[in-house]
Design a protein around this motif. Structure first.
Motif, short mmCIF file in Angstrom:
data_model
loop_
_atom_site.label_atom_id
_atom_site.label_comp_id
_atom_site.label_asym_id
_atom_site.label_seq_id
_atom_site.Cartn_x
_atom_site.Cartn_y
_atom_site.Cartn_z
N ASN A 536 0.89 -1.40 -0.09
CA ASN A 536 0.08 0.19 0.00
C ASN A 536 0.88 1.25 -0.04
O ASN A 536 0.42 2.27 -0.60
CB ASN A 536 -1.11 -0.13 1.24
CG ASN A 536 -2.15 -0.97 1.11
OD1 ASN A 536 -2.85 -1.08 -0.22
ND2 ASN A 536 -2.48 -1.62 1.97
N LEU A 539 2.00 1.70 -3.28
CA LEU A 539 1.07 2.10 -4.42
C LEU A 539 0.83 3.61 -4.23
O LEU A 539 0.42 4.50 -5.04
CB LEU A 539 -0.19 1.19 -4.06
CG LEU A 539 -0.29 -0.15 -4.48
CD1 LEU A 539 -1.48 -0.90 -3.99
CD2 LEU A 539 -0.03 -0.21 -6.08
N LYS A 540 0.72 4.14 -2.98
CA LYS A 540 0.53 5.49 -2.62
C LYS A 540 1.69 6.42 -3.26
O LYS A 540 1.44 7.49 -3.86
CB LYS A 540 0.78 5.72 -1.13
CG LYS A 540 0.38 7.26 -0.64
CD LYS A 540 0.20 7.07 0.73
CE LYS A 540 -0.02 8.81 1.07
NZ LYS A 540 -0.16 8.86 2.69
N THR A 545 -4.26 3.25 -6.18
CA THR A 545 -4.85 2.44 -5.05
C THR A 545 -5.09 0.91 -5.60
O THR A 545 -5.00 0.79 -6.71
CB THR A 545 -6.08 2.90 -4.43
OG1 THR A 545 -7.07 3.14 -5.50
CG2 THR A 545 -5.90 4.45 -4.18
N ASN A 547 -7.71 -0.34 -6.36
CA ASN A 547 -8.91 -0.26 -7.11
C ASN A 547 -8.66 0.42 -8.12
O ASN A 547 -9.61 0.48 -9.12
CB ASN A 547 -10.13 0.35 -6.22
CG ASN A 547 -10.39 -0.40 -5.10
OD1 ASN A 547 -10.51 -1.74 -5.18
ND2 ASN A 547 -10.66 0.14 -3.81
N THR A 548 -7.46 0.74 -8.50
CA THR A 548 -7.17 1.71 -9.61
C THR A 548 -7.23 0.54 -10.88
O THR A 548 -6.74 -0.36 -10.83
CB THR A 548 -6.00 2.33 -9.80
OG1 THR A 548 -5.93 3.31 -8.68
CG2 THR A 548 -5.24 3.10 -10.84
#
Length: 655
Positions: A536, A539-540, A545, A547-548
């Motif tokens: 995470n 990803l940030k 995210t 869900n992207t």
């Protein structure tokens, strides 16, 4: 009326020795091959190997004699799975063949301490039989008892549709083989064991079940408790039992047999008297239910399948059994072991070695040929690895000093055990550099952060505290290039894998979460991508995210460091990399006195030959004394191959 031996067993509380009864299976296998195909030649490093080739078309599986029936089944599943894997594409492992070549014998050995305790309790004072004669008499009693149980055993375990849908029954000259005493090859006058012929169960991957083996052990001890058959009547009792068994074999397998109610009830009474473990209770209740419901017997199920024009090999249960043998990731029967131990065992079975599982929890195995034996821990740690080398390799900072002293390239950096010193060093130097932060003790990729872009103070603090475990933190300059994983066995590189950090690539339709699930579905458990805190955070940093939905071809990373056990990709480049890097990997293993090792090296260009100058062309970042034997078997790209055979060759080729 109780016999004399059973009275002594009760008087001296010896029934507990029942759990020391050893049992094994000897199974003959004749695979069915397409026309023109041949059975691969099976290696034979030990005459006690699990799988042995007995002819050009037949194999024999012989399990060790064990006191746990579930372990016997595990050995059979493992051996049959390797036979399955070795067959040509259209090869099959049939249960039934016209010539009845596929068969099995159950070998049962009563505990030697039972005979010793009974012989002592007799107190013959020199007037009784010698010890060997005495123990033979007990085996004779058990063999006679099993023969009287032949009708029941035939009803429960006969299944072959070889004769017009009826169960197989041997020719008259073979009937004696149904229950047979086995002589000790070193002492022919001494009975070593009893062999009981039991047909293959087409609905079990191993051809035999734990319940069947438990029931047979209890049948032996039940026979031991029954009155001895008077010698004048022995021949008639045997003839009657054989005739009844043959009648059952020739009869309708779905019809009840009234004469079997009495013997199964008698055994139930006896078992209630001596006591039952949950496993033995389950085994007996299963057999008892089959007497009451003939359609649930093996023969009954085979007959029902034949009635519906379904061969035993095509029934759902049989299909499930074959699926068990063809497991791609785990070794059937031993999936509780580490991946390394399973990979080694596959090579051990294929190579015809004998093996013993000394401690499954600690993954300790003993492998033997006819001339040597070796104990291995976790599939790759052997007695040839010095204990001091293990300790040094476990700690990155110490290993790095040894490598540097040998003139080998390592990353510049420092070790920190306290945050204030690390914070000060960051502010004075590291803040403006590409660095790697990792635990000083090897962690298999866990808590390792790689910063290609110099980290912020907050990022550095997070990485430091995540890595600060028992032995401090290493902060090193990041090497230029790609990480390559070399496996060294006996001063020879047997595999080279290129590593990439855990990632997914978009297809324009699926979210990152869906892409991860899709990728994990094609991977072994040890290399699953994880959506954890580290992922995470990555990803940030990339402004996405879970869900992207990624664009087609867009690559997103879930980790900063490249390591297979954190979900990284691996590509086999064994034949592509310049040989000079193999020499560098061997030199690193030699410097740490490791005959077997995994060496991670960051290399700028795998095709350019290594030279000590210019600096930075290659940097050794890790040396592991226990290489992962499973990685080369399932690369994401490139040729898959097993390196465990190379380990066995190294161990057994040297005296």
């Amino acid at each position: 009326m109780l016999n004399h031996y059973w009275q002594l067993i009760q008087k001296n509380n010896l029934f507990g020795l029942r759990d020391d009864t050893r049992i094994g299976v000897i199974r003959t296998v004749k695979p069915v091959l397409a026309e023109g195909e041949q059975l691969p030649v099976w290696a034979n490093a030990s005459r006690h190997a699990l799988v042995q080739q007995v002819s050009a078309t037949m194999l024999q599986l012989t399990t060790p004699l064990l006191d746990d029936p579930s372990e016997v089944v595990a050995y059979l599943r493992a051996g049959l799975s390797r036979v399955w894997a070795a067959l040509p594409e259209n090869g099959k492992l049939p249960v039934f063949t016209t010539g009845l070549e596929n068969n099995q014998r159950i070998r049962i050995v009563l505990p030697e301490v039972l005979f010793e305790r009974l012989y002592t309790a007799e107190n013959f004072q020199g007037n009784g039989p010698d010890y060997v004669t005495y123990r033979n008499q007990i085996y004779d009693l058990v063999a006679d008892g099993l023969i009287t149980q032949l009708p029941l055993l035939t009803y429960l375990f006969a299944a072959s549709p070889a004769k017009n849908g009826r169960a197989f029954w041997p020719a008259p000259d073979q009937e004696r083989q149904l229950v047979q005493k086995v002589s000790d090859p070193d002492h022919l006058a001494r009975t070593l064991a009893l062999d009981v012929a039991v047909e293959l169960d087409p609905y079990a991957a191993s051809g035999v079940t734990e319940q069947m083996l438990n029931f047979l052990i209890d049948s032996c001890w039940f026979a031991l408790s029954q009155p001895a058959i008077p010698l004048p009547a022995a021949a008639e009792v045997r003839r009657h039992s054989l005739a009844e068994a043959q009648k059952i074999a020739a009869g309708d397998p779905t019809a009840p047999v009234a004469s079997l109610t009495a013997p199964i009830d008698a055994m139930a009474v006896w078992l209630n008297q001596v006591g039952l473990t949950p496993q033995r209770k389950q085994a007996f209740e299963l057999m008892q239910s089959r007497v009451l419901k003939p359609e649930t017997t093996i023969a009954g199920q085979v007959a029902a399948a034949a009635y519906h024009d379904i061969s035993a090999a095509q029934t759902p249960l049989a299909t499930q059994a074959h699926a068990d043998l063809s497991m791609e990731e785990d070794l059937p029967g031993f999936s509780n072991l580490s991946g390394n131990s399973q990979a080694l065992l596959q090579a051990v079975i294929d190579g015809g070695y004998q093996w013993t599982l000394l401690d499954p929890e600690q993954n300790i195995l003993q492998i033997a040929s006819d001339t040597q034996r070796h104990v291995l821990i976790d599939g790759a740690l052997t007695s040839r690895t010095p204990a001091s080398a293990m300790v040094v390799a476990e700690h990155r900072h110490a290993a790095k000093k040894v490598l540097a002293a040998a003139g080998l390239p390592v990353a510049r950096g420092a070790k920190f055990t306290r945050w204030p010193e690390a914070k000060a060093a960051f502010e004075q130097s590291f803040a403006r550099k590409s660095i790697v932060v990792k635990p000083e003790q090897r962690s298999h990729g866990l808590a390792v952060e790689q910063f290609a872009v110099p980290p912020t103070a907050k990022q550095f603090a997070q990485a430091f505290h995540a890595a600060n475990q028992d032995h401090g933190v290493l902060v090193e300059m990041m090497g230029r290039g790609t990480t390559y994983h070399f496996t060294v066995i006996g001063r020879r590189v047997v595999s080279v894998l290129e590593n990439a950090a855990a990632n997914v690539v978009g297809d324009g339709r699926k979210s990152i979460k869906e892409l991860i699930a899709l990728k994990n579905g094609k991977r072994p458990n040890a290399r699953q991508l994880k959506l954890d805190e580290t992922a995470n955070r990555q990803l940030k940093l990339q402004s996405v995210t879970m869900n992207t939905v990624l664009r087609r071809g867009q690559q997103i990373f879930l980790a900063s460091a490249a390591h297979p056990q954190t979900g990284g990709d691996i590509y086999d480049v064994t034949t592509e990399i310049d040989p000079s890097y193999n020499q560098l990997a061997v030199a690193a293993a030699d410097a740490l006195e490791l005959p077997i090792a995994a060496v991670d090296i960051v290399i700028d260009n795998l095709y350019d030959a290594y030279a000590a100058e210019p600096e930075g062309q290659a940097i050794i970042i890790s040396v592991d004394p226990i290489p992962d034997l499973t990685l080369p078997q399932q690369p994401d790209m490139g040729a898959a191959h097993s390196i465990a055979p190379a380990l066995l060759t190294y161990l057994f080729s040297e005296k």
